[in-house]
Enzyme design. Structure first.
Site, short mmCIF file in Angstrom:
data_model
loop_
_atom_site.label_atom_id
_atom_site.label_comp_id
_atom_site.label_asym_id
_atom_site.label_seq_id
_atom_site.Cartn_x
_atom_site.Cartn_y
_atom_site.Cartn_z
N SER A 43 -53.55 21.45 -22.06
CA SER A 43 -52.37 20.93 -21.38
C SER A 43 -52.49 21.11 -19.89
CB SER A 43 -51.11 21.62 -21.89
OG SER A 43 -51.40 22.89 -22.34
N HIS A 99 -53.84 14.79 -25.16
CA HIS A 99 -52.81 15.81 -25.09
C HIS A 99 -51.58 15.40 -25.90
CE1 HIS A 99 -49.59 18.05 -22.65
NE2 HIS A 99 -50.13 18.88 -23.50
N GLU A 149 -50.95 11.91 -23.90
CA GLU A 149 -51.59 11.63 -22.62
C GLU A 149 -53.10 11.65 -22.85
OE1 GLU A 149 -48.45 13.69 -19.49
OE2 GLU A 149 -49.64 14.94 -20.81
N ASN A 170 -46.16 17.74 -18.43
CA ASN A 170 -46.09 19.17 -18.14
C ASN A 170 -45.87 19.43 -16.65
OD1 ASN A 170 -46.35 19.82 -20.78
ND2 ASN A 170 -48.43 20.62 -20.65
N1 3HC Z 1 -43.33 14.46 -40.13
C1 3HC Z 1 -42.57 13.42 -39.82
N2 3HC Z 1 -41.33 13.55 -39.33
C2 3HC Z 1 -40.84 14.81 -39.15
C3 3HC Z 1 -41.59 15.95 -39.47
C4 3HC Z 1 -42.89 15.73 -39.98
N3 3HC Z 1 -43.68 16.73 -40.30
N4 3HC Z 1 -40.86 17.04 -39.20
C5 3HC Z 1 -39.70 16.62 -38.71
N5 3HC Z 1 -39.67 15.27 -38.69
C6 3HC Z 1 -38.58 14.40 -38.23
C7 3HC Z 1 -37.28 14.79 -38.87
O1 3HC Z 1 -37.14 14.16 -40.11
C8 3HC Z 1 -36.27 14.28 -37.87
O2 3HC Z 1 -36.13 12.88 -37.98
P1 3HC Z 1 -34.68 12.18 -37.95
O3 3HC Z 1 -34.18 12.42 -36.56
O4 3HC Z 1 -34.99 10.74 -38.24
O5 3HC Z 1 -33.91 12.89 -39.00
C9 3HC Z 1 -36.97 14.50 -36.53
O6 3HC Z 1 -38.36 14.60 -36.85
C10 3HC Z 1 -36.49 15.75 -35.86
O7 3HC Z 1 -36.73 16.89 -36.68
P2 3HC Z 1 -35.66 17.97 -37.14
O8 3HC Z 1 -34.43 17.35 -37.72
O9 3HC Z 1 -36.38 18.95 -37.98
O10 3HC Z 1 -35.30 18.75 -35.84
P3 3HC Z 1 -34.31 18.41 -34.65
O11 3HC Z 1 -33.54 17.17 -34.79
O12 3HC Z 1 -33.59 19.69 -34.42
O13 3HC Z 1 -35.34 18.16 -33.46
C11 3HC Z 1 -37.18 18.63 -32.04
C12 3HC Z 1 -36.32 19.11 -33.19
C13 3HC Z 1 -37.99 17.41 -32.46
C14 3HC Z 1 -38.10 19.78 -31.67
C15 3HC Z 1 -36.27 18.21 -30.85
O14 3HC Z 1 -35.42 19.27 -30.55
C16 3HC Z 1 -37.06 17.85 -29.60
O15 3HC Z 1 -37.51 16.72 -29.44
N6 3HC Z 1 -37.18 18.81 -28.69
C17 3HC Z 1 -37.94 18.65 -27.46
C18 3HC Z 1 -39.37 18.98 -27.73
C19 3HC Z 1 -40.23 18.82 -26.50
O16 3HC Z 1 -39.79 18.75 -25.36
N7 3HC Z 1 -41.55 18.81 -26.73
C20 3HC Z 1 -42.52 18.76 -25.67
C21 3HC Z 1 -42.86 20.15 -25.22
S1 3HC Z 1 -44.13 20.18 -24.03
C22 3HC Z 1 -45.55 20.10 -24.93
O17 3HC Z 1 -45.55 20.11 -26.11
C23 3HC Z 1 -46.80 20.03 -24.16
C24 3HC Z 1 -47.60 21.27 -24.36
O18 3HC Z 1 -48.74 21.14 -23.57
C25 3HC Z 1 -46.89 22.52 -24.02
#
Ligand code: 3HC
Length: 604
Positions: free
Chosen positions: A134, A155, A167, A205
């Site tokens: 990242s 990424h 990315e 990021n």
């Molecule tokens: N396969 C397919 N779909 C899945 C799944 C899987 N294994 N697991 C969950 N899903 C689906 C769920 O069914 C749900 O779909 P729906 O909205 O149609 O019902 C959706 O994904 C969301 O899952 P959840 O209901 O379990 O959870 P939440 O609604 O609470 O969302 C979250 C959780 C997706 C983490 C949301 O809070 C989010 O988008 N948060 C922001 C995350 C973010 O910013 N990520 C980037 C971080 S930076 C990074 O990663 C870069 C690295 O370098 C650090």
């Protein structure tokens, strides 16, 4: 660093030929990537260093796919087939026949370089080697191999099965065909790819981590509680998670490494990891994966937050509150109208004061229209509408506020005008009445100091549209008394708002976290690192933001955005907060966003 000369060793894999994929490292990201690739129909060799780590990776993938079945995203049969397409192994030599490897091991150049050198020996000459790093330099990783032209960054975003964006990082020696092949492969995975240059943090990021680090600093300085910081960004900006909860998801050790690398590359003080991050990582508080980070979780890897010693216990608060039966609202703009409506709907008697009879009528008309809409949408019954309107009294005289228990002003954002109003309210309002300002940029303490009752003055920062948005920032000055805060909190709950409490600093919580991020996005555009469409896409698809930074800037208005950024810069004297020149130029040119038909984009 390897001294291997750069050479194109063989014809690299093409989109259609990628059917066998290696994933190395089965931590949070590697496990998610394995799931995504196996789901696309490719066979995956998933490699971990030890049997224990491998077993943990298997458990993560089994758990995630079970949840996908439970949520109807995958059938039982598809899950069985998906799992059958994964070969779990602790032997890198099992990657002897793959077309592509995605590496997701810890963020250490030493570990990654050694791994890529080994992969170069093991994998076939046509294989493409991709790193999920990242922030580390993909160029530096690539020269550990004898095929740097076949090395790229790929990424993913956490959770990889959910975030529909990647990315692709091209280095100065990446072959364009390889980049195209990986982009096509990403599309096959259902991920929208954006190709970027090799710069620490890439797009998402680079924009996200300054903001996350700032939130950690707020927490460390006890500016607001972890719950209030997170609720502010969820409810004030519609983000899927608050910054501290997101850091727990990303992993505090990973976040620390990313910030540290970004700081070392750019020397931007705002990327210097907040000291508490290091302390938490040292203490083993690594976020969800260890069961404790900013929050405490039911178990390691569980998303379920449990009560801990830092959980606020408002039930135990012994501060007596002041009874609020009637309220006053001063102003006749959008904010004042929305606030008056919110109070009246919640059963409070409201006297609103506008500068002319016409404005009094306009406010009433706007509230009537909004309540009518609520009735039509089934959110309010007719009796509720009539009762709310009966509680709403308009006036042109401030003297009519003599008996109310609390006044909120929502007049023009000019200090001299507000000071004159607070002087008047101080004379008119009964002793013990609370005087609140909904300023978004002026110091609340200025308004407090002009009155003879600074302990009764508080900020109540509502968000637009006030009748709808749930968040209210309660701003406590050095003089505000505890019972005024407790009363304000109680009042917010009564009108169905979510109150958060913070100190009296420019931007409070939301604007202080939001606008520097928007400003950073403009700087990224100025540097021609990525265009506005790609930046917007990265934040929407990668991080689940409801709007990209340029969409949001154009909606908020560039003049308003510039004014807020200037206020932040003036107060904090932080070099990184200085408004981006492009923002100033657009405002000078009169391109203020949607309202003028042109801002960062042109509107029809
Ligand atoms: N396969 C397919 N779909 C899945 C799944 C899987 N294994 N697991 C969950 N899903 C689906 C769920 O069914 C749900 O779909 P729906 O909205 O149609 O019902 C959706 O994904 C969301 O899952 P959840 O209901 O379990 O959870 P939440 O609604 O609470 O969302 C979250 C959780 C997706 C983490 C949301 O809070 C989010 O988008 N948060 C922001 C995350 C973010 O910013 N990520 C980037 C971080 S930076 C990074 O990663 C870069 C690295 O370098 C650090």
């Amino acid at each position: 660093m390897s001294q291997t000369p750069i050479s194109d060793s063989a014809t690299p894999a093409t989109p259609s030929s990628i059917t066998r994929v290696g994933v190395v490292g089965l931590g949070t990201m590697g496990a998610g990537i394995t799931e995504v690739v196996a789901r696309s129909g490719a066979h995956v060799w998933a490699v971990e260093a030890t049997e224990v780590d491998l077993a943990r990776g298997v458990k993560t993938i089994e758990g995630s796919t079970s949840r996908a079945v439970a949520k109807g995203k995958l059938s039982d049969q598809e899950r069985t087939e998906l799992l059958a397409r994964i070969t779990f192994t602790t032997s890198l030599s099992d990657l002897a026949e793959v077309d592509l490897v995605v590496e997701a091991v810890p963020e250490s150049m030493e570990i990654k370089s050694a791994l890529f050198a080994a992969l170069d020996e093991i994998t076939p000459a046509h294989a493409i080697l991709a790193s999920n790093t990242s922030s580390l330099s993909v160029t530096e990783i690539s020269v550990a191999t004898g095929r740097p032209s076949q090395v790229v960054g790929l990424h993913f975003f956490n959770p990889a099965p959910v975030q529909a964006f990647v990315e692709i990082v091209r280095t100065v020696v990446s072959s364009p065909e390889v980049v195209d092949t990986v982009a096509e492969f990403a599309r096959r995975l259902g991920k929208e790819p954006v190709v970027v240059g090799d710069k620490a943090g890439f797009i998402a990021n680079a924009l996200l981590f300054g903001y996350l680090n700032h939130a950690v600093t707020m927490y460390e300085q006890k500016y607001a509680t972890r719950e209030d910081i997170d609720a502010s960004m969820r409810l004030g900006c519609g983000l899927p998670m608050g910054p501290l909860a997101l850091l727990d998801l990303i992993g505090l050790d990973t976040a620390y490494e990313i910030l540290d690398t970004m700081y070392k590359e750019g020397r931007d003080r705002l990327h210097a990891p907040s000291p508490v991050l290091k302390h938490m990582v040292t203490a083993g508080l690594r976020g969800r994966k260890s069961g404790r980070g900013f929050y405490t979780y039911e178990a390691p890897h569980s998303p379920a937050v449990v009560v801990d010693a830092h959980t606020p216990n408002t039930a135990g608060e012994a501060v007596a509150t002041r009874g609020i039966g009637s309220v006053g609202v001063v102003g006749s703009g959008t904010m004042a109208t929305g606030i008056a409506e919110a109070f009246a709907k919640a059963g409070l008697d409201v006297i609103y004061v506008a500068r002319s009879e016409d404005k009094v009528k306009a406010v009433r008309g706007a509230v009537e229209k909004s309540l009518e809409k609520a009735v039509q949408r089934g959110k309010l019954d007719e009796a509720g509408r009539d009762a709310a309107l009966a509680r709403l009294v308009g006036s042109t005289k401030l003297d009519d506020l003599a008996k109310v228990d609390l006044v909120v002003e929502a007049i023009v954002e000019e200090l001299s005008v507000k000071l004159a109003l607070f002087e008047n309210l101080d004379e008119i309002c009964k002793p013990g009445a609370i005087l609140a300002t909904t300023t978004s940029s002026l110091p609340v303490v200025e308004m407090a100091a002009i009155t003879s009752r600074p302990q009764d003055v508080v900020g109540l920062h509502f968000f637009n549209p006030a009748a709808v948005m749930k968040l209210v920032e309660i701003v406590s000055t050095v003089a505000t008394s505890d019972d005024v805060i407790a009363t304000s909190r109680e009042l917010c709950l009564r009108i169905d708002k979510h109150p958060v409490v913070c100190a009296d600093r420019a931007g409070f919580i939301v604007n202080a976290l939001l606008f520097p991020y928007l400003n950073d996005a403009i700087r990224m555009l100025e540097m021609n690192y990525a265009d506005a469409d790609d930046i917007d896409l990265a934040m929407k698809r990668g991080c689940g933001y409801p709007m990209g930074p340029f969409e949001l800037l154009d909606v908020v208005g560039l003049d308003v955005s510039l004014a807020i950024q200037q206020t932040l810069y003036r107060e904090f004297r932080e070099r990184g907060f200085a408004p981006a020149p492009r923002l100033e130029h657009l405002v000078t040119a009169g391109y203020l966003g949607r309202k003028t038909g042109r801002g960062f984009r042109v509107y029809a």
